[in-house]
Design an enzyme around this catalytic site. Structure first.
Site, PDB file in Angstrom:
ATOM      1  N   SER A   4       5.775 -15.537 106.909  1.00 23.84           N
ATOM      2  CA  SER A   4       5.654 -14.264 106.070  1.00 23.84           C
ATOM      3  C   SER A   4       6.688 -14.171 104.984  1.00 23.84           C
ATOM      4  CB  SER A   4       5.724 -13.294 107.085  1.00 23.84           C
ATOM      5  OG  SER A   4       6.845 -12.813 107.806  1.00 23.84           O
ATOM      6  N   HIS A  35      -1.016 -13.767 109.156  1.00 25.76           N
ATOM      7  CA  HIS A  35      -0.899 -13.727 107.815  1.00 25.76           C
ATOM      8  C   HIS A  35      -1.882 -14.355 107.049  1.00 25.76           C
ATOM      9  CE1 HIS A  35       2.487 -10.921 106.953  1.00 25.76           C
ATOM     10  NE2 HIS A  35       3.017 -11.607 108.131  1.00 25.76           N
ATOM     11  N   LYS A  54      -3.294  -6.345 110.115  1.00 24.21           N
ATOM     12  CA  LYS A  54      -2.893  -6.844 108.712  1.00 24.21           C
ATOM     13  C   LYS A  54      -4.373  -6.654 108.089  1.00 24.21           C
ATOM     14  CE  LYS A  54       1.609  -8.633 109.771  1.00 24.21           C
ATOM     15  NZ  LYS A  54       1.755  -9.477 111.110  1.00 24.21           N
TER      16      LYS A  54
HETATM   17  C1  LIG Z   1       2.579  -9.092 112.146  1.00 20.13           C
HETATM   18  C2  LIG Z   1       2.681 -10.485 113.001  1.00 20.13           C
HETATM   19  C3  LIG Z   1       2.492 -10.481 114.427  1.00 20.13           C
HETATM   20  C4  LIG Z   1       2.614  -8.960 115.187  1.00 20.13           C
HETATM   21  O1  LIG Z   1       1.152  -8.467 115.041  1.00 20.13           O
HETATM   22  P1  LIG Z   1       0.935  -7.021 115.577  1.00 20.13           P
HETATM   23  O2  LIG Z   1      -0.649  -6.717 115.853  1.00 20.13           O
HETATM   24  O3  LIG Z   1       1.539  -5.820 114.714  1.00 20.13           O
HETATM   25  O4  LIG Z   1       1.695  -6.858 116.926  1.00 20.13           O
HETATM   26  C5  LIG Z   1       2.666 -11.470 115.006  1.00 20.13           C
HETATM   27  N1  LIG Z   1       2.673 -12.650 114.728  1.00 20.13           N
HETATM   28  C6  LIG Z   1       2.732 -12.889 113.224  1.00 20.13           C
HETATM   29  C7  LIG Z   1       2.924 -14.125 112.660  1.00 20.13           C
HETATM   30  C8  LIG Z   1       2.871 -11.663 112.600  1.00 20.13           C
HETATM   31  O5  LIG Z   1       2.899 -11.740 111.060  1.00 20.13           O
END
Ligand SMILES: *Cc1c(COP(=O)(O)O)cnc(C)c1O
Length: 404
Positions: free
Chosen positions: A183, A211, A243
């Site tokens: 990210s 992502h 997301k």
């Molecule tokens: C945002 C993210 C998470 C966490 O996801 P949530 O559903 O908000 O707990 C886990 N792994 C990665 C790679 C992320 O970017």
């Protein structure tokens, strides 16, 4: 004891503030979207949400959520195996599995929980977990909950990964763990090559595609689609619903049916935490059927990303190359990155500067994230604002000006 702890916490907070690492939260006084209103009344264009497909407050999504609330109620007040499973929970799990070309999937309250619960049921002291050094915190925590041997390979370094796989040959089971997209840089794990290594060395491949799911790959099925490895028999995927896929909350693991079924029996965040809200479940199911019908949203996101990346390069910014909607504008200097983000906010562009320890020292940047909901006007305005602020701060020369 309590007073000592509270005094210690106060001191910690002062130190965090003094080192410039305090995370101040900006208040938003509107729904999440590409145009938001801040608490102080300012209207700004948002370039820092994970709202890749623009679904967080999309009218079609809000309508689906409203209908779901009427039909299924608000909460489940139960874990899945007592009375927390409605037909929509099973339908969503099937929809996720179908979309990702997997046999089955299992829902969690968040991807953090999915990653926290996916290792411990499978891996013990006789096993080996081989992990990219820049993997997400939730993967690191999930791995820590096991007694497996841990190997960490250098970021995206296939030779180092292969060395670790060779070193782990005596283990009962091996799993290679990677983010699909990292990210901070928007760079991809080369899953075709990694899969080849996992098959050569008889390992499972676990990819956290948080992502990517919904927009990476020709039909938005994520990094396995981009790298042509969908349906691989040794592939386990984790991801978030928080997301691109509506942005509310929720996570999942998808993969071979026996593994998913065993998680239902043994995975602690699934067994001992509340069932996902029906509103989220039914709405996400609607989102998956939308994404299965048409690629219009991921196509618009790709076009927006291309327009922004090209425009920013033309005005002279140093951006990390690639095609992901995460676009790091490299400034290298932490003070400059934060100053630039503040100046951009004055121009109505909401972005955040990232510096050590979130990124390595000397790698400070502004991370822009595009959305399918951005219009070309939003993007062209942002490029102009970046150019103006960049010239004011002496980052780019004034000779270069936006062509559009
Ligand atoms: C945002 C993210 C998470 C966490 O996801 P949530 O559903 O908000 O707990 C886990 N792994 C990665 C790679 C992320 O970017």
């Amino acid at each position: 004891m309590a007073t000592a702890l509270i005094e210690w916490a106060k001191k910690q907070l002062q130190e965090i503030e003094a080192s410039g690492l305090y995370k101040h939260e900006r208040l938003i006084d509107s729904a999440q979207g590409v145009e938001i209103t801040l608490k102080d009344g300012r209207k700004v264009i948002n370039f820092c949400a994970n709202n890749y497909l623009g679904l967080a407050a999309h009218p079609r999504v809000v309508a689906a959520a409203r209908a779901a609330l009427d039909r299924w109620g608000y909460g489940m007040a139960s874990v899945r195996f007592i009375c927390g499973t409605q037909s929509i929970h099973k339908e969503l799990e099937q929809a996720i599995a179908d979309f990702l070309h997997c046999e089955d999937s299992i829902l969690y309250a968040a991807c953090f929980d999915a990653n926290g619960g996916v290792f411990e049921p499978f891996f013990g002291p006789e096993d080996a977990i081989i992990s990219d050094e820049l993997n997400h915190a939730s993967l690191i925590d999930g791995i820590r909950l096991t007694k497996a041997r841990r190997f960490v390979y250098k970021h995206l370094d296939l030779a180092d990964l292969e060395a670790k796989l060779a070193e782990a040959q005596s283990a009962r089971f091996r799993v290679v763990v990677t983010d699909g997209v990292f990210s901070m840089d928007g760079d991809y794990a080369p899953l075709d090559k990694i899969l080849e290594l996992t098959q050569r060395y008889d390992a499972l491949l676990l990819v956290d595609d948080s992502h990517a799911t919904g927009f990476v790959g020709a039909t938005g099925r994520g990094t396995p689609e981009k790298f042509g490895i969908m349906g691989a028999p040794n592939l386990l995927l984790t991801g978030t619903l928080g997301k691109a896929l509506g942005g509310a909350m929720g996570g999942y693991v998808a993969g071979p049916a026996p593994l998913i079924t065993l998680l239902r029996q043994r995975s602690r965040p699934y067994l001992f935490s509340n069932s996902l809200s029906p509103v989220v479940v039914a709405t996400t199911r609607e989102i998956f059927s939308w994404l299965s019908e048409t690629t219009e949203l991921r196509d618009r996101l790709a076009a927006n990303t291309q327009r922004f990346r090209q425009g920013m390069s033309e005005v002279g910014f140093d951006i990390r190359p690639g095609d992901h909607p995460i676009v790091p504008i490299m400034l290298y200097d932490a003070v400059l990155a934060h100053k630039m983000a503040d100046a951009l906010l004055q121009e109505g562009i909401y972005v955040i500067g990232f510096s050590y320890p979130v990124v390595p020292r000397g790698q400070a940047r502004i991370r822009v994230q595009l959305s399918a909901a951005h219009t070309t006007e939003h993007i062209d305005y942002a490029i102009k604002a970046f150019a103006k602020v960049g010239q004011d701060l002496g980052i780019i020369s004034s000779a270069a000006s936006p062509v559009r």
